[in-house]
Design a protein around this motif. Structure first.
Motif, PDB file in Angstrom:
ATOM      1  N   PRO A 197      -3.152   5.408   0.390  1.00  8.61           N
ATOM      2  CA  PRO A 197      -3.419   4.008   0.760  1.00  8.61           C
ATOM      3  C   PRO A 197      -4.762   3.497   0.262  1.00  8.61           C
ATOM      4  O   PRO A 197      -4.866   2.340  -0.159  1.00  8.61           O
ATOM      5  CB  PRO A 197      -3.357   4.036   2.287  1.00  8.61           C
ATOM      6  N   SER A 198      -5.795   4.339   0.295  1.00 13.17           N
ATOM      7  CA  SER A 198      -7.125   3.878  -0.104  1.00 13.17           C
ATOM      8  C   SER A 198      -7.240   3.650  -1.600  1.00 13.17           C
ATOM      9  O   SER A 198      -8.148   2.958  -2.066  1.00 13.17           O
ATOM     10  CB  SER A 198      -8.192   4.887   0.341  1.00 13.17           C
ATOM     11  N   GLU A 199      -6.335   4.229  -2.392  1.00 16.39           N
ATOM     12  CA  GLU A 199      -6.361   4.050  -3.845  1.00 16.39           C
ATOM     13  C   GLU A 199      -5.440   2.909  -4.289  1.00 16.39           C
ATOM     14  O   GLU A 199      -5.404   2.565  -5.465  1.00 16.39           O
ATOM     15  CB  GLU A 199      -5.923   5.346  -4.536  1.00 16.39           C
ATOM     16  N   SER A 200      -4.720   2.328  -3.357  1.00 12.02           N
ATOM     17  CA  SER A 200      -3.778   1.272  -3.703  1.00 12.02           C
ATOM     18  C   SER A 200      -4.501  -0.001  -4.114  1.00 12.02           C
ATOM     19  O   SER A 200      -5.615  -0.279  -3.639  1.00 12.02           O
ATOM     20  CB  SER A 200      -2.859   0.978  -2.513  1.00 12.02           C
ATOM     21  N   PRO A 201      -3.920  -0.806  -4.984  1.00 13.54           N
ATOM     22  CA  PRO A 201      -4.537  -2.077  -5.373  1.00 13.54           C
ATOM     23  C   PRO A 201      -4.820  -2.962  -4.166  1.00 13.54           C
ATOM     24  O   PRO A 201      -4.005  -3.061  -3.243  1.00 13.54           O
ATOM     25  CB  PRO A 201      -3.485  -2.707  -6.297  1.00 13.54           C
ATOM     26  N   LEU A 202      -6.005  -3.601  -4.178  1.00 15.08           N
ATOM     27  CA  LEU A 202      -6.429  -4.508  -3.109  1.00 15.08           C
ATOM     28  C   LEU A 202      -6.526  -3.821  -1.756  1.00 15.08           C
ATOM     29  O   LEU A 202      -6.362  -4.446  -0.713  1.00 15.08           O
ATOM     30  CB  LEU A 202      -5.489  -5.720  -3.027  1.00 15.08           C
ATOM     31  N   SER A 203      -6.829  -2.517  -1.770  1.00 15.67           N
ATOM     32  CA  SER A 203      -6.890  -1.768  -0.504  1.00 15.67           C
ATOM     33  C   SER A 203      -8.029  -2.243   0.384  1.00 15.67           C
ATOM     34  O   SER A 203      -8.008  -1.999   1.594  1.00 15.67           O
ATOM     35  CB  SER A 203      -7.050  -0.270  -0.792  1.00 15.67           C
ATOM     36  N   GLU A 204      -9.037  -2.918  -0.188  1.00 22.66           N
ATOM     37  CA  GLU A 204     -10.155  -3.387   0.643  1.00 22.66           C
ATOM     38  C   GLU A 204      -9.688  -4.425   1.668  1.00 22.66           C
ATOM     39  O   GLU A 204     -10.307  -4.599   2.715  1.00 22.66           O
ATOM     40  CB  GLU A 204     -11.284  -3.971  -0.216  1.00 22.66           C
ATOM     41  N   PHE A 205      -8.567  -5.120   1.369  1.00 19.81           N
ATOM     42  CA  PHE A 205      -8.052  -6.091   2.321  1.00 19.81           C
ATOM     43  C   PHE A 205      -7.324  -5.419   3.478  1.00 19.81           C
ATOM     44  O   PHE A 205      -6.954  -6.079   4.452  1.00 19.81           O
ATOM     45  CB  PHE A 205      -7.096  -7.066   1.619  1.00 19.81           C
ATOM     46  N   ASP A 206      -7.099  -4.117   3.382  1.00 15.95           N
ATOM     47  CA  ASP A 206      -6.421  -3.389   4.450  1.00 15.95           C
ATOM     48  C   ASP A 206      -7.400  -2.826   5.461  1.00 15.95           C
ATOM     49  O   ASP A 206      -6.997  -2.301   6.499  1.00 15.95           O
ATOM     50  CB  ASP A 206      -5.592  -2.235   3.871  1.00 15.95           C
ATOM     51  N   ARG A 207      -8.698  -2.929   5.152  1.00 13.33           N
ATOM     52  CA  ARG A 207      -9.701  -2.371   6.064  1.00 13.33           C
ATOM     53  C   ARG A 207      -9.823  -3.258   7.297  1.00 13.33           C
ATOM     54  O   ARG A 207      -9.838  -4.479   7.205  1.00 13.33           O
ATOM     55  CB  ARG A 207     -11.069  -2.256   5.381  1.00 13.33           C
ATOM     56  N   ASP A 208      -9.972  -2.621   8.441  1.00 15.98           N
ATOM     57  CA  ASP A 208     -10.110  -3.355   9.694  1.00 15.98           C
ATOM     58  C   ASP A 208     -11.582  -3.629   9.956  1.00 15.98           C
ATOM     59  O   ASP A 208     -12.205  -3.065  10.846  1.00 15.98           O
ATOM     60  CB  ASP A 208      -9.502  -2.551  10.848  1.00 15.98           C
ATOM     61  N   THR A 209     -12.192  -4.500   9.117  1.00 10.08           N
ATOM     62  CA  THR A 209     -13.600  -4.824   9.302  1.00 10.08           C
ATOM     63  C   THR A 209     -13.786  -6.324   9.159  1.00 10.08           C
ATOM     64  O   THR A 209     -13.182  -6.967   8.308  1.00 10.08           O
ATOM     65  CB  THR A 209     -14.509  -4.118   8.272  1.00 10.08           C
ATOM     66  N   ALA A 210     -14.665  -6.874   9.974  1.00 11.38           N
ATOM     67  CA  ALA A 210     -14.931  -8.310   9.905  1.00 11.38           C
ATOM     68  C   ALA A 210     -15.665  -8.657   8.630  1.00 11.38           C
ATOM     69  O   ALA A 210     -15.586  -9.770   8.135  1.00 11.38           O
ATOM     70  CB  ALA A 210     -15.756  -8.734  11.131  1.00 11.38           C
ATOM     71  N   PRO A 232       0.806  -1.213   0.000  1.00 12.47           N
ATOM     72  CA  PRO A 232       0.000   0.000   0.000  1.00 12.47           C
ATOM     73  C   PRO A 232       0.848   1.276   0.000  1.00 12.47           C
ATOM     74  O   PRO A 232       1.850   1.341   0.702  1.00 12.47           O
ATOM     75  CB  PRO A 232      -0.815  -0.100   1.296  1.00 12.47           C
ATOM     76  N   ASP A 233       0.431   2.255  -0.755  1.00  9.81           N
ATOM     77  CA  ASP A 233       1.153   3.508  -0.871  1.00  9.81           C
ATOM     78  C   ASP A 233       0.858   4.377   0.349  1.00  9.81           C
ATOM     79  O   ASP A 233      -0.292   4.514   0.764  1.00  9.81           O
ATOM     80  CB  ASP A 233       0.710   4.232  -2.146  1.00  9.81           C
ATOM     81  N   GLN A 234       1.888   4.969   0.941  1.00  7.12           N
ATOM     82  CA  GLN A 234       1.697   5.757   2.151  1.00  7.12           C
ATOM     83  C   GLN A 234       0.904   7.025   1.897  1.00  7.12           C
ATOM     84  O   GLN A 234       0.157   7.486   2.750  1.00  7.12           O
ATOM     85  CB  GLN A 234       3.061   6.108   2.766  1.00  7.12           C
ATOM     86  N   THR A 235       1.053   7.594   0.699  1.00  3.73           N
ATOM     87  CA  THR A 235       0.348   8.830   0.384  1.00  3.73           C
ATOM     88  C   THR A 235      -1.100   8.574  -0.011  1.00  3.73           C
ATOM     89  O   THR A 235      -2.008   9.318   0.378  1.00  3.73           O
ATOM     90  CB  THR A 235       1.063   9.572  -0.761  1.00  3.73           C
TER      91      THR A 235
END
Length: 390
Positions: A351-364, A346-349
């Motif tokens: 992050p939400s636009e990075s590929p596969l960013s949905e896997f970075d979400r802290d949700t069950a 994930p890109d620090q600047t």
């Protein structure tokens, strides 16, 4: 299996250049009979302006048909909250999960005011993903529903939304109006296993940012229910105006205008089912090319040229190194999650636009379980291949 669609939807909501693995060989075109096209279909009732048509077979008649198009007055702004909404030709529900087999489709919507829709969408705030399930005809009511859900989702910062549609079609003009709104509202369109998207529904399909298809997509000739034509020339003159509107619509939404020409050749009591290859050829499956161009410009402004260059390189590497017709979803997602680190994601600047960013979400709801190698995955089930003839 439905879980295959779940994982691909999650990935394609973020990877703008995501494409389906290589399709199976076409088994030939399929034509089905439909008993009552007026129950769904592609029905046009809007008035059209045509020049007087002289008897068929004359040079003047052919010239007048070519010149029938007239400038249309600009439509009045639509006001989705101006009147109470009731769905009389379909049913809708909202879910925050894409796995409809395990989680269902959510509660059926019965109230469509702001408070009712906000309550239905409230559980989706944490994950930022909502799925609107709609089964029924494409009507003005359907368009109003999409507008209302979009406005409320925007106000709640639910930016990823999926229209899970099952429709035999409906009004052409209503579909075009709804489609133009969808095109500006960041929707993924999903025709899931066992679902259909026929006739006017195809206009809704073409408008999505991403189109995921596991069910049937079919087309046929537009029906002029309100026509006063008494000759073939008069009817064709009216239809030319309608089809010109359809071509303009398809073009501005990234689909091939050849779809309109193909529709003309299929009687409205029949249905031509589009193959996997045709859906891709006509720009009706996968990422919308028009939206992809726009996204590149948006990402260039927001995240910079280096981000876009790395993102493009990741997508090419993902397609080459991770995708194959026999790759299961665990391997696909594990490969993508591991591969993206090679390109600085994930890109620090951004992050939400990075590929596969949905896997970075802290949700069950969205976070898949850990695989044996420690990478996140969605399912242990191998994907079913989509039938190429349906």
């Amino acid at each position: 299996m439905p879980i295959r669609a779940v994982a691909l939807l999650l990935s394609c909501l973020v990877i703008a250049a995501c494409q389906r693995p290589e399709a199976e060989t076409t088994q030939g075109l399929v034509i089905e009979e439909v008993a009552a096209p007026q129950d769904g279909g592609a029905i046009s009732t809007a008035p059209v302006k045509v020049a007087p048509v002289k008897p068929e077979g004359t040079r003047q008649a052919r010239t007048s048909i070519r010149e029938i198009a007239r400038p249309e007055p600009a439509p009045e702004p639509h006001k989705p909250w101006a009147a109470p909404l009731e769905l009389t030709a379909g049913a809708a529900s909202i879910s925050c999960d894409l796995d409809y087999v395990e989680k269902g489709d959510g509660e059926v919507l019965t109230t469509f005011d702001r408070d009712g829709l906000k309550a239905a969408l409230a559980p989706c705030e944490a994950g930022g993903v909502a799925r609107l399930r709609y089964k029924g005809k494409v009507t003005a009511e359907f368009g109003t529903l999409v507008e209302r859900v979009t406005e409320v989702a925007d106000s709640m910062d639910i930016g990823k939304r999926v229209l899970d549609i099952d429709s035999a079609g409906g009004q052409v003009e209503d579909a075009i109006q709804a489609g133009d709104y969808i095109a500006e509202s960041r929707w993924t369109i999903w025709v899931r296993e066992g679902a259909i998207c026929h006739s006017a529904c195809v206009f809704i399909l073409s408008a999505g940012d991403t189109r995921m298809i596991a069910g049937q997509v079919g087309i046929h000739r537009i029906i002029r229910m309100s026509s006063t034509a008494t000759t073939r020339a008069q009817l064709n003159a009216e239809l030319r105006v309608v089809y010109e509107r359809v071509r303009d619509y398809l073009e501005r939404n990234g689909a091939a205008t050849a779809v309109a020409d193909l529709m003309m050749a299929v009687p409205n009591r029949s249905l031509r089912l589009l193959t996997t290859e045709e859906l891709e050829l006509y720009g009706l499956d996968g990422v919308n090319p028009a939206q992809d161009d726009l996204d590149r410009l948006r990402l260039m402004r927001k995240c910079g040229e280096d981000f876009v260059s790395r993102r493009d390189s990741f997508v090419r590497a993902f397609d080459k190194r991770c995708k194959s017709p026999d790759t299961d979803l665990d391997a696909l997602n594990a490969c993508g999650l591991k591969l993206r680190t090679d390109f600085g994601f994930p890109d620090q600047t951004c992050p939400s636009e990075s590929p596969l960013s949905e896997f970075d979400r802290d949700t069950a709801t969205l976070e898949p379980p850990k695989g044996e190698d420690g990478a996140q995955s969605v399912s242990k089930a191998a994907p079913q291949k989509r039938r190429s003839d349906s």
